[in-house]
Write an enzyme that holds these catalytic residues in place. Structure first.
Site, mmCIF file in Angstrom:
data_model
loop_
_atom_site.group_PDB
_atom_site.id
_atom_site.type_symbol
_atom_site.label_atom_id
_atom_site.label_comp_id
_atom_site.label_asym_id
_atom_site.label_seq_id
_atom_site.Cartn_x
_atom_site.Cartn_y
_atom_site.Cartn_z
ATOM 1 N N SER A 44 -7.492 23.375 -8.338
ATOM 2 C CA SER A 44 -8.606 23.974 -7.617
ATOM 3 C C SER A 44 -8.223 24.290 -6.167
ATOM 4 O O SER A 44 -8.499 25.381 -5.656
ATOM 5 C CB SER A 44 -9.816 23.028 -7.648
ATOM 6 O OG SER A 44 -10.874 23.533 -6.878
ATOM 7 N N LYS A 58 -6.243 32.385 -2.962
ATOM 8 C CA LYS A 58 -7.254 33.437 -2.810
ATOM 9 C C LYS A 58 -7.523 33.728 -1.336
ATOM 10 O O LYS A 58 -7.573 34.894 -0.918
ATOM 11 C CB LYS A 58 -8.547 33.019 -3.515
ATOM 12 C CG LYS A 58 -8.445 32.989 -5.028
ATOM 13 C CD LYS A 58 -9.719 32.467 -5.665
ATOM 14 C CE LYS A 58 -9.609 32.383 -7.179
ATOM 15 N NZ LYS A 58 -10.842 31.844 -7.805
ATOM 16 N N SER A 104 -12.209 29.979 -2.771
ATOM 17 C CA SER A 104 -12.810 28.896 -3.546
ATOM 18 C C SER A 104 -12.446 29.060 -5.012
ATOM 19 O O SER A 104 -12.345 30.190 -5.511
ATOM 20 C CB SER A 104 -14.339 28.919 -3.389
ATOM 21 O OG SER A 104 -14.944 27.892 -4.151
ATOM 22 N N ASP A 105 -12.236 27.936 -5.680
ATOM 23 C CA ASP A 105 -11.977 27.985 -7.114
ATOM 24 C C ASP A 105 -12.621 26.785 -7.782
ATOM 25 O O ASP A 105 -12.480 25.651 -7.323
ATOM 26 C CB ASP A 105 -10.477 27.989 -7.406
ATOM 27 C CG ASP A 105 -10.199 28.333 -8.859
ATOM 28 O OD1 ASP A 105 -10.202 29.538 -9.180
ATOM 29 O OD2 ASP A 105 -10.000 27.412 -9.661
ATOM 30 N N GLN A 106 -13.334 27.059 -8.859
ATOM 31 C CA GLN A 106 -14.028 25.999 -9.597
ATOM 32 C C GLN A 106 -13.260 25.643 -10.870
ATOM 33 O O GLN A 106 -12.852 26.528 -11.620
ATOM 34 C CB GLN A 106 -15.436 26.443 -9.982
ATOM 35 C CG GLN A 106 -16.229 25.383 -10.726
ATOM 36 C CD GLN A 106 -17.429 25.968 -11.449
ATOM 37 O OE1 GLN A 106 -17.301 26.670 -12.436
ATOM 38 N NE2 GLN A 106 -18.611 25.690 -10.922
#
Length: 230
Positions: free
Chosen positions: A74, A81, A100-102
């Site tokens: 994550s 990004k 952001s990464d989920q």
């Protein structure tokens, strides 16, 4: 003859001067936000808070490294990004890029977006009676460096889910673009027996409370980025 002079209210003038200087300082140091994502879930979360921001899609690939933990994945993807968009900015640009990464995960197993009903039903059957964690990163970067990096986690626990209930839910909500095959902000919450965590937006796609804390740590109030109705 005696003259009477009214003593000026110095405290009042001090407040006026402070307000003017503060206004000048804010305008001179005004920063803008770029969301390094085209995700409709992330965009809606920031929109719902009234935040003023620009959207720019990053040029990155989402793949898991061998033996990489969900949290590390994550953070890495969120960083990639943010940096992908930040490097396109001009040297004098006054932007803060939000990456952001989920990752939805149970233990070390990752639950991706199912894309179709069959895959979604399989995920929910596996999660029946168990828990799923959503770890979502926030990375803030400018043109030259990463300014903040952190994660927030929100855990959901499912009721026992029978196949008829799973099919009924999937036909209703079609959460095929959601990791874990559930929309916790909508009818998906009716599949749950409990939750744990401070911020449900982390499970929806973007850690809004963590953004507030990160901006504060960098010397900004999140309310400076909110568009107020006229």
């Amino acid at each position: 003859m005696i003259y009477f002079f009214q003593v000026p209210d110095l405290a009042y003038f001090g407040r006026i001067l402070g307000s003017v200087l503060s206004s000048v300082k804010k305008k001179g140091n005004e920063m803008k936000l770029i969301l390094a994502s085209s995700s409709p879930h992330k965009i809606k979360l920031l929109d719902d808070c009234g935040l003023r921001f620009t959207v720019k899609k990053p040029n990155t690939k989402e793949a898991r490294f061998e033996n990489e933990s969900p949290i590390d994945m994550s953070i890495r993807l969120g960083t990639e990004k943010a940096q992908s968009v930040a490097k396109t900015l001009g040297e004098s640009s006054r932007w803060l890029v939000l990456g952001s990464d989920q990752i939805a995960h149970k233990n070390n197993s990752i639950y991706h977006k199912p894309r179709d009903k069959f895959s979604a039903a399989k995920q929910l059957s596996e999660l029946s009676g168990g828990s799923l964690q959503f770890t979502t990163s926030l990375v803030i970067a400018d043109k030259s460096k990463v300014l903040f990096c952190g994660t927030d986690t929100f855990t959901i626990t499912f009721n026992t889910l029978h196949l008829d209930l799973i099919n009924e839910y999937l036909d209703l909500e079609k959460p095929f673009d959601c990791a874990g095959s559930i929309k916790v902000e909508k009818a998906g919450k009716l599949l749950l027996s409990g939750t744990e965590g401070r911020d449900i937006s982390t499970a929806i796609g973007f850690p809004v409370m963590l953004l507030r804390d990160a901006l504060s740590q960098l010397g900004f109030s999140i309310f400076n980025f909110i568009v107020y109705p006229q």
